[in-house]
Motif scaffolding. Structure first.
Motif, short mmCIF file in Angstrom:
data_model
loop_
_atom_site.label_atom_id
_atom_site.label_comp_id
_atom_site.label_asym_id
_atom_site.label_seq_id
_atom_site.Cartn_x
_atom_site.Cartn_y
_atom_site.Cartn_z
N PRO A 275 7.80 3.28 -1.18
CA PRO A 275 6.68 4.05 -0.60
C PRO A 275 6.77 5.24 -0.49
N LEU A 276 8.17 5.96 -0.32
CA LEU A 276 8.44 7.45 -0.38
C LEU A 276 7.70 8.18 -1.45
N TYR A 277 7.64 7.39 -2.56
CA TYR A 277 7.55 8.05 -3.74
C TYR A 277 6.14 7.54 -4.33
N SER A 278 5.28 6.53 -3.66
CA SER A 278 3.99 6.23 -4.05
C SER A 278 3.07 6.91 -3.42
N GLU A 279 3.64 7.85 -2.07
CA GLU A 279 2.63 8.38 -1.32
C GLU A 279 1.90 9.35 -2.22
N GLY A 280 0.27 9.43 -2.07
CA GLY A 280 -0.62 10.32 -2.89
C GLY A 280 -0.74 10.06 -4.02
N LYS A 281 -0.39 8.60 -4.61
CA LYS A 281 -0.67 8.40 -5.97
C LYS A 281 -1.60 7.23 -5.98
#
Ligand code: 2RA
Length: 329
Positions: A275-281
């Motif tokens: 989730p840290l890297y899915s944010e904003g996608k």
């Protein structure tokens, strides 16, 4: 298109405005709506300032589309009033989702059932959307028999106050209390309130909405929804039993080729969704796909998505785009 955004100052409402702008939705007039105390305040859209209107004023403008994210009570009271003046409502609350009169839409799956007569369209629950985006292609190819899902849900799903509680607790301030317990360094096996059979409303949404969206009541589904101290998105551990045998590489290829899904599955290089890297996608990220050795025709996987975007605002705007592209508004 004349567009109203009801709940424009909330977390999802703010993302709705952002997504409308990012996707260059054809907005010719914007009517932001929020609670009485916010009327007259300003929201920015496409570099211009817009004054927040009262619900009554927005209805009188007869928008073509109204995106709602203001809670079920507001939707129940005002969505029909917008529809009565010809507005097509896309509602992010749970108010209409399981009503047989209202369609529950994930555009990549079932937008084709929409007609001009659909004036109040339900946007599914965030944790449902990311799940069905993956279940749909797998159901079509292998047939679903049983799905067991455990979620690890972002505090953004509860709203700004929950984000504030987490951030306050991180800095040692334990005075904020949105949840029954501290959320920092914790995991709460409770998303929303408890309901029938000691399941939470969130778990009941996860066990009912997918069947309506997929148009398939033939498979079993059970869920445990957990709140975790995360802000970027919801994660889900999913165990899927198929009616038929499957090939693991074929599953990965199928999902990799499904619009809206990004496969992140290379454990030799520690590649998996987070989730840290899915944010904003806007995509749904899938990984950790592996055979369940305890049962035939069964696999495990991990699904992550930004619950404010594909889980709410982006899915709603995609429904609006479908309506415009197909002359349904
Ligand atoms: C949650 N899915 O995460 C619910 C509502 N957004 O709390």
């Amino acid at each position: 298109m004349k567009v109203a955004v009801v709940g424009a100052t909330g977390m999802v409402g703010q993302v709705m405005l952002k997504v409308l702008e990012e996707r260059n939705f054809p907005v010719t007039a914007l009517f932001p709506v929020a609670s009485e105390k916010s009327v007259g305040n300003i929201v920015n859209f496409k570099g211009k300032e817009f004054t927040i209107l009262s619900m009554e004023d927005a209805i009188s403008k007869k928008p073509d589309i109204a995106l709602f994210s203001a809670g079920g009570d507001i939707s129940l009271k005002f969505a029909p009033k917008f529809a009565a003046v010809g507005t097509t409502v896309i509602d992010n609350s749970s108010a209409f989702r399981m009503n047989p009169e209202n369609q529950l839409i994930v555009p990549e799956i079932n937008a084709g059932i929409l007609t001009k007569e659909d004036k109040v369209i339900a946007n599914p629950n965030c944790s449902t959307i990311q799940l069905v985006m993956v279940l749909h292609p797998l159901n079509q190819k292998y047939g679903l028999k049983r799905v067991v899902v455990s979620t690890y849900q972002s505090v953004t799903g509860t709203g700004k106050n929950a984000v504030d509680q987490l951030n306050a607790e991180i800095s040692g301030d334990k005075s904020e209390k949105v949840y029954p317990y501290e959320i920092f360094k914790n995991a709460l096996p409770q998303c929303d309130v408890f309901s029938e059979d000691d399941y939470t409303k969130e778990e009941i949404k996860l066990m009912t909405e997918p069947k309506k969206i997929l148009g398939d009541d033939s498979f079993n589904l059970t869920a445990t929804a957990v709140r975790v101290p995360v802000q970027g998105g919801h994660s889900e551990s999913v165990n899927i039993e198929f009616e038929n045998e499957y090939d693991i590489e074929e599953v990965k290829t199928l999902l990799s080729n499904t619009p809206g899904i990004i496969l992140q599955d290379d454990v030799k290089n520690n590649i998996y969704p987070m989730p840290l890297y899915s944010e904003g996608k806007d995509e749904v990220f899938v990984g950790r796909i592996r055979r369940d050795r305890s049962q035939i025709n069964t696999l495990n996987m991990w699904i992550v998505a930004d619950n404010l975007r594909k889980g709410a605002a982006t899915n709603a705007v995609q429904i609006a785009e479908y309506l415009v592209q197909n002359n349904l508004v």
